[in-house]
Design a protein around this motif. Structure first.
Motif, PDB file in Angstrom:
ATOM      1  N   VAL A 150       0.964  -1.196   0.068  1.00 22.24           N
ATOM      2  CA  VAL A 150      -0.121   0.002   0.050  1.00 22.24           C
ATOM      3  C   VAL A 150       0.823   1.106  -0.079  1.00 22.24           C
ATOM      4  N   VAL A 151       1.901   1.287   1.069  1.00 23.21           N
ATOM      5  CA  VAL A 151       2.815   2.508   1.014  1.00 23.21           C
ATOM      6  C   VAL A 151       3.358   2.781  -0.385  1.00 23.21           C
ATOM      7  N   ARG A 152       3.971   1.659  -1.148  1.00 25.70           N
ATOM      8  CA  ARG A 152       4.717   1.696  -2.326  1.00 25.70           C
ATOM      9  C   ARG A 152       3.588   2.258  -3.521  1.00 25.70           C
ATOM     10  N   ASP A 153       2.224   1.707  -3.382  1.00 24.34           N
ATOM     11  CA  ASP A 153       1.406   2.319  -4.455  1.00 24.34           C
ATOM     12  C   ASP A 153       0.998   3.842  -4.046  1.00 24.34           C
ATOM     13  N   LEU A 154       0.968   4.269  -2.822  1.00 27.52           N
ATOM     14  CA  LEU A 154       0.432   5.619  -2.566  1.00 27.52           C
ATOM     15  C   LEU A 154       1.929   6.572  -2.865  1.00 27.52           C
ATOM     16  N   VAL A 155       3.242   6.000  -2.812  1.00 32.17           N
ATOM     17  CA  VAL A 155       4.606   6.943  -2.712  1.00 32.17           C
ATOM     18  C   VAL A 155       4.776   6.865  -4.443  1.00 32.17           C
ATOM     19  N   ALA A 156       4.637   5.895  -4.968  1.00 31.21           N
ATOM     20  CA  ALA A 156       5.099   5.686  -6.212  1.00 31.21           C
ATOM     21  C   ALA A 156       4.021   5.333  -7.283  1.00 31.21           C
ATOM     22  N   PRO A 157       3.005   5.943  -7.410  1.00 31.88           N
ATOM     23  CA  PRO A 157       1.864   5.651  -8.102  1.00 31.88           C
ATOM     24  C   PRO A 157       2.113   5.230  -9.903  1.00 31.88           C
ATOM     25  N   VAL A 158       3.060   6.025 -10.200  1.00 29.21           N
ATOM     26  CA  VAL A 158       3.399   5.969 -11.518  1.00 29.21           C
ATOM     27  C   VAL A 158       4.785   5.182 -11.464  1.00 29.21           C
ATOM     28  N   ARG A 159       4.907   3.808 -11.912  1.00 31.28           N
ATOM     29  CA  ARG A 159       6.128   3.094 -12.046  1.00 31.28           C
ATOM     30  C   ARG A 159       6.966   3.188 -13.241  1.00 31.28           C
ATOM     31  N   LEU A 160       6.434   3.324 -14.310  1.00 39.51           N
ATOM     32  CA  LEU A 160       7.336   3.696 -15.352  1.00 39.51           C
ATOM     33  C   LEU A 160       6.705   4.798 -16.366  1.00 39.51           C
ATOM     34  N   SER A 161       7.772   5.646 -16.799  1.00 35.18           N
ATOM     35  CA  SER A 161       7.197   6.769 -17.770  1.00 35.18           C
ATOM     36  C   SER A 161       8.293   6.629 -18.927  1.00 35.18           C
ATOM     37  N   ALA A 162       8.055   7.004 -19.868  1.00 29.16           N
ATOM     38  CA  ALA A 162       8.976   7.018 -20.892  1.00 29.16           C
ATOM     39  C   ALA A 162       9.154   8.240 -21.718  1.00 29.16           C
ATOM     40  N   GLY A 163      10.152   8.824 -22.523  1.00 29.66           N
ATOM     41  CA  GLY A 163      10.174   9.928 -23.026  1.00 29.66           C
ATOM     42  C   GLY A 163      11.360   9.788 -24.328  1.00 29.66           C
ATOM     43  N   ASP A 164      11.440  10.774 -24.968  1.00 29.20           N
ATOM     44  CA  ASP A 164      12.572  10.764 -26.146  1.00 29.20           C
ATOM     45  C   ASP A 164      13.880  10.268 -25.597  1.00 29.20           C
TER      46      ASP A 164
END
Length: 125
Positions: A42-56
């Motif tokens: 639960v703490v992980r889900d609240l602290v880091a709700p976005v696990r992966l993001s991508a860019g150029d």
């Protein structure tokens, strides 16, 4: 991360905590460990709700330990690993970046694993 999943994990932590309080010594230990495990999720889900993001310039993997930037040059392979067991199919996004392997489920990504893999493969130079 869907709110229902986070709520379900929090409910699991609460139920295990109640079982730990009401049970004998063996139940105290097992239910306490389970409550701590659910609580950590639960703490992980609240602290880091976005696990992966991508860019150029590459990927950003976020977790409890912080954020890690991975250049597209460091990504060796992106694939979907599918397992069938007990009548259920589990798909995991696997990102191989040198000596590290990052695994993401549908619940980590909030979207279809196959769809995310296809998007990452199109974005990759």
């Amino acid at each position: 991360m869907p709110r229902q999943i986070v709520a379900l994990k929090a409910a699991g932590a609460a139920v295990c905590a109640v079982l730990a309080v009401l049970g004998d010594h063996r139940q105290l230990f097992l239910a306490g460990v389970a409550a701590l495990g659910f609580g950590a999720l639960v703490v992980r889900d609240l602290v880091a709700p976005v696990r992966l993001s991508a860019g150029d310039d590459g990927l950003v993997v976020t977790g409890l330990a912080g954020r890690e930037r991975i250049s597209w040059n460091d990504v060796d392979r992106i694939r979907v690993d599918t397992h069938r067991r007990y009548g259920m199919t589990t798909e995991m996004l696997e990102i191989d970046a040198g000596e590290q392997i990052h695994l993401f489920s549908r619940f980590d990504l909030g979207e279809s694993v196959v769809g995310v893999a296809e998007t990452l493969l199109r974005m990759r130079p």
